[in-house]
Design a protein around this motif. Structure first.
Motif, short mmCIF file in Angstrom:
data_model
loop_
_atom_site.label_atom_id
_atom_site.label_comp_id
_atom_site.label_asym_id
_atom_site.label_seq_id
_atom_site.Cartn_x
_atom_site.Cartn_y
_atom_site.Cartn_z
N ALA A 13 43.75 49.85 51.21
CA ALA A 13 43.19 49.56 49.88
C ALA A 13 43.98 50.29 48.80
O ALA A 13 44.15 49.78 47.69
N VAL A 14 44.47 51.51 49.11
CA VAL A 14 45.29 52.24 48.14
C VAL A 14 46.52 51.40 47.78
O VAL A 14 46.85 51.21 46.61
N PHE A 15 47.18 50.86 48.83
CA PHE A 15 48.40 50.08 48.55
C PHE A 15 48.08 48.81 47.78
O PHE A 15 48.81 48.43 46.87
N VAL A 16 46.99 48.15 48.15
CA VAL A 16 46.61 46.94 47.40
C VAL A 16 46.34 47.32 45.94
O VAL A 16 46.80 46.65 45.02
N GLY A 17 45.63 48.43 45.73
CA GLY A 17 45.33 48.88 44.36
C GLY A 17 46.59 49.15 43.57
O GLY A 17 46.69 48.74 42.41
N PHE A 18 47.56 49.82 44.18
CA PHE A 18 48.84 50.05 43.49
C PHE A 18 49.50 48.73 43.17
O PHE A 18 49.98 48.51 42.07
N GLU A 19 49.52 47.84 44.17
CA GLU A 19 50.28 46.60 44.05
C GLU A 19 49.72 45.68 42.97
O GLU A 19 50.47 45.15 42.16
N VAL A 20 48.40 45.51 42.92
CA VAL A 20 47.84 44.50 42.00
C VAL A 20 48.01 44.88 40.54
O VAL A 20 48.00 44.00 39.69
N VAL A 21 48.18 46.15 40.22
CA VAL A 21 48.32 46.48 38.80
C VAL A 21 49.73 46.88 38.41
O VAL A 21 50.00 47.12 37.24
N SER A 22 50.64 46.94 39.36
CA SER A 22 51.94 47.52 39.03
C SER A 22 52.70 46.69 38.02
O SER A 22 53.55 47.20 37.32
N LYS A 23 52.39 45.39 37.91
CA LYS A 23 53.18 44.56 37.01
C LYS A 23 52.39 44.13 35.78
O LYS A 23 52.85 43.31 35.02
N VAL A 24 51.25 44.72 35.56
CA VAL A 24 50.39 44.24 34.47
C VAL A 24 51.02 44.56 33.12
O VAL A 24 51.63 45.61 32.93
N SER A 25 50.91 43.59 32.18
CA SER A 25 51.51 43.82 30.87
C SER A 25 50.58 44.69 30.04
O SER A 25 49.37 44.69 30.23
N GLY B 159 35.99 51.19 45.67
CA GLY B 159 36.27 52.48 45.04
C GLY B 159 37.73 52.85 45.15
O GLY B 159 38.34 53.31 44.17
N THR B 160 38.32 52.63 46.32
CA THR B 160 39.73 52.96 46.49
C THR B 160 40.62 52.10 45.61
O THR B 160 41.58 52.58 45.02
N LEU B 161 40.28 50.80 45.53
CA LEU B 161 41.04 49.90 44.65
C LEU B 161 41.07 50.44 43.23
O LEU B 161 42.11 50.51 42.58
N VAL B 162 39.89 50.82 42.73
CA VAL B 162 39.79 51.29 41.36
C VAL B 162 40.51 52.64 41.23
O VAL B 162 41.22 52.88 40.25
N GLY B 163 40.33 53.49 42.23
CA GLY B 163 41.01 54.79 42.18
C GLY B 163 42.52 54.63 42.13
O GLY B 163 43.19 55.26 41.31
N ALA B 164 43.05 53.75 42.97
CA ALA B 164 44.50 53.56 43.03
C ALA B 164 45.02 52.87 41.77
O ALA B 164 45.97 53.34 41.14
N SER B 165 44.36 51.76 41.40
CA SER B 165 44.87 51.04 40.23
C SER B 165 44.68 51.88 38.97
O SER B 165 45.53 51.87 38.08
N GLY B 166 43.59 52.64 38.91
CA GLY B 166 43.35 53.50 37.75
C GLY B 166 44.42 54.57 37.63
O GLY B 166 44.83 54.92 36.52
N THR B 167 44.86 55.11 38.77
CA THR B 167 45.91 56.12 38.73
C THR B 167 47.21 55.55 38.19
O THR B 167 47.85 56.15 37.32
#
Lengths: 457, 118
Positions: B13-25, A237-245
């Motif tokens: 997990a927040v940081f991993v989430g930021f990191e994995v998508v930050s460079k997506v085209s 959930g956190t992964l999706v929340g962070a990447s979604g943001t």
């Protein structure tokens, strides 16, 4: 049935979490994206199998039946949906996920005696309900079950404020007292807030709202993981929340808007309301045959597809036209604005479906310097994303949005239904420039005529 | 698990989430959104636990509804993402067969820049 050792359960959940991270990572590149998605699905499979062996569960036949029903409905729909309708399907799946999280939280409330756990429960309830109802409205807007224009009425901000205030009150009461009845009230308030949140958003901005609600659902799932003490739910959930943001912000930035501006713009009589004012300046309109000659004798053509192409379902014809031109030795590329289509990146999916190789799909940053070398820029059903007003007129609602520099091309051809301005409701001065030719009509019909004329050259 | 460990995991997990998508085209924004959407369908695990511990028929009914919704999210999400990605193919070669993504065919100076790490 023997249960798995808790350590082994933990390891299996860890493996599933790693799969999810690899999945998101894989989705970064067209080469690895499909494999990434499969890794994610594999991780989900591990997790779902593990849960059956990790705790003593009753009602297993019922649960398996419910899973069969869920997959039996969703898989065929997902298999058959037209690619142009995909954004609303994503919205729908997102909504049901949020709804599921809210229901799980609701059912856990009677078990929760710790106020911190109840805090996680009210968060899940509220955010899950907002996501469910908000996604429902986005679905209705995209499916055109309701108007795609912003719905605003006097008192909307007051109503929204009142609902949120009541929700906070109910949430505090539930955290302190754990009343199930108040939790149900909170659920209803969350649903209402979701509806009110999305109603004022205009059709062009809906995609960003889907992405935002996707992040919301992720956060709701993470909070439900805290409630259940399940690390996998927390991580996923956190992964999706962070990447979604991040994704939401990237999309909004590509449109030169702020997320707050999109959500609350209409409250202030915002900018996406659109106007139908048409100026009476002269334009040069032309026939399909003339356009075919322009294209057929060019050396380099850049096609700029937009929302109009998606609506007219003209992506296959556009791909055929590109092929026909390439067979004449012309170098053809597609310049894709980040927000072209109905959802960011949607245009890439539509063109990929029409078998345009992804090497021909150029991103804005990559192609903008190449317009100078293009003989013809063919703009199909796009307007705002090529409007120089975004660079020049600071009062314009789209001011600051990066645009495709089609004005640098030697010739610009617009295929458009009419002179009406785009979503942003502002005129495009480019259409009145001497290098510009317009071909009026439905994007697909115009493309078909041009294609026929090119083949006849 | 104690609160601090959960908090630690959440923050990481927040940081991993930021990191994995930050460079997506932006090419892949839609599949990425759809894939992330599928991942939160993992709430199914929570729904199964709640349904498996339900003692009252009403609780079971609501929990089973949650299982159905979560499964739709999870299964539908992965299937629709796969369908989208199935279409992302490389430049077509001989006889219309898709060139495998690794079979890089330099066609022009511009077509090489897409896949590199950017």
């Amino acid at each position: 049935m023997t249960l798995l050792d808790p350590t082994l359960t933990g390891l299996l959940y860890l493996a599933a979490a790693a799969c999810f991270i690899l999945a998101l990572k894989g989705l970064n590149s067209p080469r690895t994206a499909r494999r990434g998605n499969l890794i994610g699905a594999f991780g989900a499979l591990i997790a779902v199998v593990t849960v059956f062996f990790s705790a003593r569960l009753d009602n297993v036949p019922w649960i398996l039946g419910a899973i069969a029903v869920g997959s039996g409905v969703a898989a065929p729909v997902a298999r058959r949906v037209k690619m142009t309708q995909m954004p609303q399907l994503v919205a729908l799946f997102n909504g049901v996920g949020g709804g599921a999280a809210a229901l799980v939280a609701l059912l856990e409330l009677p078990e929760a005696d710790d106020p911190w756990v109840r805090l996680a429960i009210v968060f899940t309830l509220l955010v899950g309900a907002v996501s469910f109802a908000g996604s429902g409205i986005t679905f209705a807007k995209l499916q055109e079950l309701m108007t795609t224009r912003p719905v605003v009425f006097p008192g909307l901000p007051v109503l929204m404020g009142g609902v949120l205030l009541l929700a906070v009150g109910a949430a505090v009461a539930v955290v302190l007292g754990g009343s199930l009845a108040l939790a149900l009230v909170l659920l209803l308030l969350g649903l209402l807030a979701g509806v009110l949140l999305v109603l004022p958003v205009g059709g062009a901005d809906v995609p960003i709202v889907i992405s935002l609600l996707n992040a919301f659902t992720g956060l709701a799932v993470a909070a439900s993981g805290l409630v259940l003490g399940n690390v996998l739910l927390v991580v996923a959930g956190t992964l999706v929340g962070a990447s979604g943001t991040i994704l939401t912000r990237a999309m909004a930035a590509a449109m030169g808007r702020s997320v707050a501006g999109i959500l609350f713009g209409a409250f202030r009589g915002g900018s996406t309301a659109g106007s139908t004012a048409v100026s009476d300046r002269p334009v040069r309109s032309s026939s399909a045959e003339d356009v075919a000659v322009l294209l057929g004798y060019a050396q380099r053509v850049i096609i700029v597809p937009g929302y109009g192409l998606a609506v007219a379902q003209g992506q296959h014809t556009a791909a055929e036209l590109a092929q026909a031109l390439e067979s004449r030795g012309i170098k053809v590329d597609f310049a894709i604005h980040p927000v072209a289509g109905r959802m960011p990146g949607h245009m890439n999916v539509l063109l990929a479906e029409a078998n345009v190789p992804y090497e021909s799909l150029k991103e804005m940053g990559e192609i903008n310097s190449e317009f100078k070398t293009a003989d013809v820029a063919l703009v199909v059903g796009a307007n705002d994303v090529v409007n120089p007003a975004a660079k020049t007129s600071s009062g314009s609602p789209i001011y600051g949005m990066p645009i495709l520099e089609v004005a640098d091309a030697r010739q610009v051809v617009f295929l458009k239904r009419s002179l009406r301005p785009g979503f942003a409701g502002i005129e495009n001065d480019l259409m009145y420039e001497p290098q510009t030719t317009l071909l009026f009509g439905d994007a697909k019909e115009s493309l078909t005529k041009v294609l026929g004329a090119v083949k006849a050259l | 698990m104690d609160g601090i460990s959960l908090l630690t995991i959440t923050v990481l997990a927040v940081f991993v989430g930021f990191e994995v998508v930050s460079k997506v085209s932006s090419t892949l924004h839609t599949p990425l959104m759809s894939g992330a959407n599928a991942i939160h369908g993992i709430i199914l695990v929570g729904a199964i636990i709640v349904a498996g511990q339900a003692a009252h028929p009403w609780v079971l009914a609501v929990a089973l509804l949650a299982v159905v919704l979560a499964t739709a999210n999870l299964v539908g999400g992965f299937v629709v993402t796969d369908r989208m990605l199935e279409m992302f193919r490389g430049r077509r070669g001989n006889g219309g067969r898709p060139v495998p993504p690794d079979g890089h065919r330099p066609r022009s100076e511009a077509s090489d820049s897409k896949d590199g790490a950017r």
